[in-house]
Design a protein around this motif. Sequence first.
Motif, mmCIF file in Angstrom:
data_model
loop_
_atom_site.group_PDB
_atom_site.id
_atom_site.type_symbol
_atom_site.label_atom_id
_atom_site.label_comp_id
_atom_site.label_asym_id
_atom_site.label_seq_id
_atom_site.Cartn_x
_atom_site.Cartn_y
_atom_site.Cartn_z
ATOM 1 N N ASP A 156 0.805 -1.218 0.000
ATOM 2 C CA ASP A 156 0.000 0.000 0.000
ATOM 3 C C ASP A 156 0.842 1.274 0.000
ATOM 4 O O ASP A 156 0.295 2.365 0.139
ATOM 5 N N ALA A 157 2.138 1.144 -0.156
ATOM 6 C CA ALA A 157 3.008 2.321 -0.097
ATOM 7 C C ALA A 157 2.831 3.184 -1.337
ATOM 8 O O ALA A 157 2.581 2.691 -2.429
ATOM 9 N N ASN A 158 2.950 4.473 -1.132
ATOM 10 C CA ASN A 158 3.011 5.439 -2.224
ATOM 11 C C ASN A 158 4.457 5.468 -2.690
ATOM 12 O O ASN A 158 5.333 5.819 -1.917
ATOM 13 N N ILE A 159 4.726 5.121 -3.930
ATOM 14 C CA ILE A 159 6.095 5.075 -4.422
ATOM 15 C C ILE A 159 6.304 6.205 -5.413
ATOM 16 O O ILE A 159 5.586 6.321 -6.403
ATOM 17 N N ILE A 160 7.276 7.044 -5.117
ATOM 18 C CA ILE A 160 7.586 8.187 -5.983
ATOM 19 C C ILE A 160 9.021 8.026 -6.459
ATOM 20 O O ILE A 160 9.952 7.993 -5.664
ATOM 21 N N VAL A 161 9.185 7.906 -7.766
ATOM 22 C CA VAL A 161 10.517 7.849 -8.349
ATOM 23 C C VAL A 161 10.847 9.242 -8.852
ATOM 24 O O VAL A 161 10.103 9.820 -9.641
#
Length: 64
Positions: A32-37
Amino acid sequence: MSIEDQNIAIIIPALDEELSIRTTLNDIPFTDANIIVVDNGSVDDTANIVRDAEIGRASCRERV
């Protein structure tokens, strides 16, 4: 409070990581993590791979 009860954001800095970014995203255990590259001006296909990844929680921010 357990880690499952918290909002998690994972920020991944990237520069020319087309060969490894997909594996990196797939190996993140938090579903459920928000992943921002954060693409720091890659000249390869890093940003497109992140955008096209079949991971609905991943997004790409490009350095301007």
